[in-house]
Design a protein around this motif. Structure first.
Motif, PDB file in Angstrom:
ATOM      1  N   ARG A 191       0.899  -1.088  -0.101  1.00 45.59           N
ATOM      2  CA  ARG A 191      -0.150  -0.145   0.156  1.00 45.59           C
ATOM      3  C   ARG A 191       1.172   1.714   0.019  1.00 45.59           C
ATOM      4  O   ARG A 191      -0.087   2.473   0.415  1.00 45.59           O
TER       5      ARG A 191
ATOM      6  N   ARG B 252       4.630  -3.767 -13.765  1.00 45.73           N
ATOM      7  CA  ARG B 252       2.788  -3.496 -14.295  1.00 45.73           C
ATOM      8  C   ARG B 252       2.124  -5.027 -13.887  1.00 45.73           C
ATOM      9  O   ARG B 252       1.259  -4.526 -13.338  1.00 45.73           O
TER      10      ARG B 252
ATOM     11  N   LEU C  61       1.510  -4.718 -10.172  1.00 45.93           N
ATOM     12  CA  LEU C  61       0.229  -3.731  -9.531  1.00 45.93           C
ATOM     13  C   LEU C  61      -0.783  -4.306  -9.398  1.00 45.93           C
ATOM     14  O   LEU C  61      -1.491  -3.225  -9.006  1.00 45.93           O
ATOM     15  N   ASN C  62      -0.565  -4.832 -10.223  1.00 46.12           N
ATOM     16  CA  ASN C  62      -2.694  -5.009 -10.717  1.00 46.12           C
ATOM     17  C   ASN C  62      -3.284  -6.194  -9.691  1.00 46.12           C
ATOM     18  O   ASN C  62      -4.013  -6.531  -9.928  1.00 46.12           O
TER      19      ASN C  62
ATOM     20  N   ARG D  79      -4.515  -7.892  -6.482  1.00 48.01           N
ATOM     21  CA  ARG D  79      -5.623  -7.367  -5.075  1.00 48.01           C
ATOM     22  C   ARG D  79      -4.917  -6.416  -3.960  1.00 48.01           C
ATOM     23  O   ARG D  79      -4.944  -5.001  -3.888  1.00 48.01           O
ATOM     24  N   GLU D  80      -3.512  -6.648  -3.679  1.00 46.67           N
ATOM     25  CA  GLU D  80      -2.846  -6.485  -3.011  1.00 46.67           C
ATOM     26  C   GLU D  80      -2.445  -4.881  -3.318  1.00 46.67           C
ATOM     27  O   GLU D  80      -2.166  -4.005  -2.033  1.00 46.67           O
ATOM     28  N   TYR D  81      -1.851  -4.178  -4.204  1.00 45.66           N
ATOM     29  CA  TYR D  81      -1.584  -3.078  -4.577  1.00 45.66           C
ATOM     30  C   TYR D  81      -3.005  -2.325  -5.661  1.00 45.66           C
ATOM     31  O   TYR D  81      -1.975  -1.002  -5.299  1.00 45.66           O
ATOM     32  N   GLN D  82      -4.138  -2.969  -4.970  1.00 41.85           N
ATOM     33  CA  GLN D  82      -5.050  -1.735  -6.148  1.00 41.85           C
ATOM     34  C   GLN D  82      -5.608  -0.967  -5.044  1.00 41.85           C
ATOM     35  O   GLN D  82      -5.445  -1.148  -4.055  1.00 41.85           O
ATOM     36  N   GLY D  83      -6.403  -0.386  -5.651  1.00 47.40           N
ATOM     37  CA  GLY D  83      -7.459   1.105  -4.937  1.00 47.40           C
ATOM     38  C   GLY D  83      -6.533   2.139  -4.602  1.00 47.40           C
ATOM     39  O   GLY D  83      -7.479   3.163  -3.820  1.00 47.40           O
ATOM     40  N   ARG D  84      -5.393   2.676  -5.446  1.00 44.52           N
ATOM     41  CA  ARG D  84      -4.717   3.508  -4.611  1.00 44.52           C
ATOM     42  C   ARG D  84      -5.202   4.939  -5.726  1.00 44.52           C
ATOM     43  O   ARG D  84      -6.009   4.486  -6.971  1.00 44.52           O
TER      44      ARG D  84
ATOM     45  N   SER E  27      -0.437   7.430  -9.006  1.00 48.21           N
ATOM     46  CA  SER E  27       0.343   6.082  -9.617  1.00 48.21           C
ATOM     47  C   SER E  27       1.529   6.219  -9.524  1.00 48.21           C
ATOM     48  O   SER E  27       1.705   7.424  -9.498  1.00 48.21           O
TER      49      SER E  27
END
Length: 241
Positions: free
Chosen positions: A73, A166, A169-170, A172-177, A180
């Motif tokens: 995160r 890339r 970052l796709n 689940r643990e890295y998404q929702g930011r 970029s």
């Protein structure tokens, strides 16, 4: 600097790896450990670094190699309450007050007789205004003991290749930011201090999926008698735990 998976021949003379800033999230938790993940969610990363004398190509054994990086995160242990989606002053140690005593994704290892250290961690995320990176500091010691005389010879940052990042970052643990990451090419520190010479070699552990994790490796050439301009010995004492 050379990147290789093989033992460094004794006759090899390596390029001196460029230094980079230690950043605001440096601290010295005095943790000698191989697995630094502390259960943090993310894609696994096995990291091997080979430390060699840039003047001779000889492996540097007994060096204390510390690494630290953010979680998926974008948060650093010790600063977990700092919003990673907002840009902060990253120029110097101590520029951001600590918020907690967490120690995830930090630790050190003494290099073996081949100059190698190995860490089990997760692929780092990012914080606003920076590309994905891992911090490293190399201390030359008189023995495998924190109390022995030592000096900091080199401080740097290791970058991750864009293609691997890339795909990570796709996950689940890295998404929702809300922001970029910068590309490596647009990161000032990558651009001015090493570029591809500071980029890890990364390989997928599983044949078909990145979810099994990655193996990263690099050879770092240091001047063993140099004194780093980025972290002073007193910084390790001042920013302990």
């Amino acid at each position: 600097m050379e990147n290789t998976t093989t033992t460094i021949p004794r006759a090899t003379v390596c390029l001196l790896t460029p230094e980079q800033i230690a950043g605001p999230y440096f601290r010295n938790p005095k943790l000698i450990r191989r697995n630094i993940s502390e259960g943090q969610d993310g894609i696994p990363l096995v990291l091997r670094l080979n430390i060699v004398d840039a003047m001779t190509g000889e492996p540097v054994s007994g060096a204390l190699v510390d690494i630290w990086h953010c979680n998926a995160r974008g948060a650093y242990s010790g600063w977990s309450k700092v919003d990673p989606d907002k840009e902060v002053d990253v120029s110097s140690i101590g520029s951001i007050p600590r918020t907690d005593d967490d120690t995830y994704l930090r630790g050190g290892q003494f290099s073996d007789n081949r100059g190698a250290v190995r860490f089990t961690t997760i692929y780092p995320g990012f914080y606003a205004g920076r590309a994905l990176h891992i911090h490293v500091a190399v201390r030359i010691t008189a023995g495998n003991n924190y109390l022995e005389e030592r000096h900091v010879a080199w401080v740097g940052q290791l970058y991750l290749p864009e293609v691997a990042s890339r795909s990570v970052l796709n996950a689940r643990e890295y998404q929702g930011r809300s922001v970029s990451p910068l590309s490596n090419e647009k990161d000032h520190y990558f651009e001015s201090m090493g570029r591809d010479a500071s980029t890890l070699n990364i390989h997928k552990i599983g044949r078909d999926s990145h979810e099994d994790g990655f193996f990263g490796h690099m050879t770092i050439g240091v001047d063993t008698i140099a004194v780093s301009s980025q972290i002073r010995p007193e910084d390790f004492d001042k920013y302990t735990v």
